[in-house]
Scaffold this active site. Structure first.
Site, PDB file in Angstrom:
ATOM      1  N   ASN A   9       0.949  -1.115   0.106  1.00 40.28           N
ATOM      2  CA  ASN A   9       0.137   0.038   0.019  1.00 40.28           C
ATOM      3  C   ASN A   9       0.796   0.971  -0.034  1.00 40.28           C
ATOM      4  OD1 ASN A   9      -1.810   1.895   0.467  1.00 40.28           O
ATOM      5  ND2 ASN A   9      -2.219   1.514   2.552  1.00 40.28           N
ATOM      6  N   TRP A  10       1.058   1.913  -0.934  1.00 41.96           N
ATOM      7  CA  TRP A  10       2.078   3.104  -1.378  1.00 41.96           C
ATOM      8  C   TRP A  10       1.216   4.275  -0.685  1.00 41.96           C
ATOM      9  CZ3 TRP A  10       3.896   2.627  -7.027  1.00 41.96           C
ATOM     10  CH2 TRP A  10       4.616   1.273  -7.470  1.00 41.96           C
ATOM     11  N   LYS A  11      -0.073   4.144  -0.199  1.00 39.68           N
ATOM     12  CA  LYS A  11      -0.716   5.282   0.342  1.00 39.68           C
ATOM     13  C   LYS A  11      -0.444   6.645  -0.575  1.00 39.68           C
ATOM     14  CE  LYS A  11      -0.113   3.297   4.826  1.00 39.68           C
ATOM     15  NZ  LYS A  11       0.000   3.458   6.432  1.00 39.68           N
ATOM     16  N   HIS A  95      -9.410   0.880   4.857  1.00 32.73           N
ATOM     17  CA  HIS A  95      -8.318   0.963   5.686  1.00 32.73           C
ATOM     18  C   HIS A  95      -8.423   1.985   6.764  1.00 32.73           C
ATOM     19  CE1 HIS A  95      -4.120   2.138   6.364  1.00 32.73           C
ATOM     20  NE2 HIS A  95      -3.635   1.199   5.903  1.00 32.73           N
ATOM     21  N   GLU A  97      -6.801   4.171   7.944  1.00 34.23           N
ATOM     22  CA  GLU A  97      -6.799   5.665   7.654  1.00 34.23           C
ATOM     23  C   GLU A  97      -8.077   6.231   7.190  1.00 34.23           C
ATOM     24  OE1 GLU A  97      -3.099   5.501   5.399  1.00 34.23           O
ATOM     25  OE2 GLU A  97      -2.100   4.921   7.496  1.00 34.23           O
ATOM     26  N   GLU A 167      -5.432  -5.434  10.545  1.00 29.88           N
ATOM     27  CA  GLU A 167      -4.258  -4.265  10.733  1.00 29.88           C
ATOM     28  C   GLU A 167      -4.524  -3.701  12.165  1.00 29.88           C
ATOM     29  OE1 GLU A 167      -2.393  -3.238   6.914  1.00 29.88           O
ATOM     30  OE2 GLU A 167      -4.242  -2.084   7.212  1.00 29.88           O
ATOM     31  N   GLY A 173       2.076   1.977  10.554  1.00 32.46           N
ATOM     32  CA  GLY A 173       3.093   3.162  10.579  1.00 32.46           C
ATOM     33  C   GLY A 173       3.874   3.775  11.833  1.00 32.46           C
ATOM     34  N   SER A 213       3.420  -2.406  10.181  1.00 38.59           N
ATOM     35  CA  SER A 213       5.023  -2.336  10.415  1.00 38.59           C
ATOM     36  C   SER A 213       5.574  -3.825  10.197  1.00 38.59           C
ATOM     37  CB  SER A 213       5.417  -2.032  11.712  1.00 38.59           C
ATOM     38  OG  SER A 213       4.846  -0.623  12.107  1.00 38.59           O
ATOM     39  N   GLY A 234       2.714  -1.188   4.189  1.00 40.83           N
ATOM     40  CA  GLY A 234       2.794   0.161   4.003  1.00 40.83           C
ATOM     41  C   GLY A 234       4.404   0.504   3.977  1.00 40.83           C
ATOM     42  N   GLY A 235       4.860   1.145   4.781  1.00 40.45           N
ATOM     43  CA  GLY A 235       6.223   1.713   4.854  1.00 40.45           C
ATOM     44  C   GLY A 235       7.289   0.668   4.015  1.00 40.45           C
TER      45      GLY A 235
HETATM   46  C1  PEP Z   1      -0.989  -0.225   5.940  1.00 38.28           C
HETATM   47  O1  PEP Z   1      -0.716   1.088   5.599  1.00 38.28           O
HETATM   48  O2  PEP Z   1      -1.792  -0.980   5.687  1.00 38.28           O
HETATM   49  C2  PEP Z   1       0.237  -0.582   6.935  1.00 38.28           C
HETATM   50  C3  PEP Z   1       0.147  -1.790   7.361  1.00 38.28           C
HETATM   51  O3  PEP Z   1       1.320   0.330   7.066  1.00 38.28           O
HETATM   52  P1  PEP Z   1       2.752  -0.076   7.594  1.00 38.28           P
HETATM   53  O4  PEP Z   1       3.167  -1.429   7.094  1.00 38.28           O
HETATM   54  O5  PEP Z   1       3.636   1.130   7.292  1.00 38.28           O
HETATM   55  O6  PEP Z   1       2.560  -0.126   9.080  1.00 38.28           O
END
Ligand code: PEP
Length: 252
Positions: A9-11, A95, A97, A167, A173, A213, A234-235
């Protein structure tokens, strides 16, 4: 046997050039891998450019959101058909967010899930508790409520087409990962909820990703849990080597 599925997920990151370069790197390194599904979910403005890079390759394309209506006066929104037209196979829905920053409810997510399935997209439906909810011992209640609200009205055949992403909001994040045991506990609970709502074979067939993470150095332990079928990343999906360092741990 559930096939592992790792999605990035590049957000709201990247520009056109870096999105294309990231997609090229992932596509190149994923070539030749078998036994795992891999997808990237760029910002919607770069879906077209990334689709061109991924065409005919092993990496699937996903969007990060969509609107449930098929067309009309909904300024700024994209429909499921538009995402399909751009080459998407997947769409992330619900998600945290979007739930916590943009106010999406389970009912909103439910309409999107139904519309995505009707159009032929595979929804990756995100569920997860906040830290205060976990500390109050409400994780299972929250998961049950989000599950029944976000996935209401799905027959078994439709349900088997979705992917669920657990999640925990406190792990997204933040660098704080759920331990493999904490994640597995919720995944196993989800599997039980799925069996109660459908049947045990249906529950056994649906993939549940973990997200929060995930990094190359914790992926192996998380992905070795019996009910963790992949990761939503994500990251660590923003660097080719980090993302593929996770993918390799999912290869059967
Ligand atoms: C996400 O955005 O779905 C996520 C899990 O982010 P991260 O891996 O950065 O925690």
């Amino acid at each position: 046997m559930r096939r592992p599925f790792i999605a990035g997920n590049w957000k709201m990151t990247q520009d056109r050039r870096s999105a294309v370069a990231l997609a090229e790197g992932v596509s190149r390194q994923a070539a030749g891998l078998s036994g795992v599904d891999v997808a990237v979910c760029p910002p919607s403005c770069y879906l077209d450019a990334v689709a061109t890079v991924l065409a005919n390759g092993p990496v699937g394309l996903g969007a990060q959101n969509m609107y449930h209506e098929p067309n009309g006066a909904f300024t700024g929104e994209l429909s499921a058909a538009m995402l399909l037209d751009l080459g998407c196979r997947y769409v992330i829905l619900g998600h945290s967010e979007r739930r916590h920053i943009l106010g999406e409810t389970d009912a909103d997510v439910n309409k999107k899930v139904l519309a995505a399935l009707a159009a032929g997209l595979t929804p990756i439906v995100c569920l997860g508790e906040t830290l205060p909810e976990r500390e109050a011992g409400k994780t299972l209640d929250v998961i049950r409520t989000q599950f029944s609200g976000s996935l209401a009205g799905l027959g078994a055949a439709e349900f088997q087409k979705i992917v669920i992403a657990y999640e925990p909001v406190w792990a997204i994040g933040t660098g704080k990962t759920a331990t493999p045991e904490q994640a597995e506990e919720v995944h196993a609970d989800l599997r039980r909820i799925m069996a109660e709502c459908y049947t045990a074979p249906v529950a056994e067939s649906v993939r549940i990703q973990y997200g929060g993470s995930v990094k190359p150095d914790n992926a192996a332990d998380l992905l070795s849990q019996p009910n963790i079928d992949g990761a939503l990343v994500g990251g660590a999906s923003l660097k080719v080597d980090a993302f593929m360092g996770i993918v390799v741990h999912a290869v059967g």
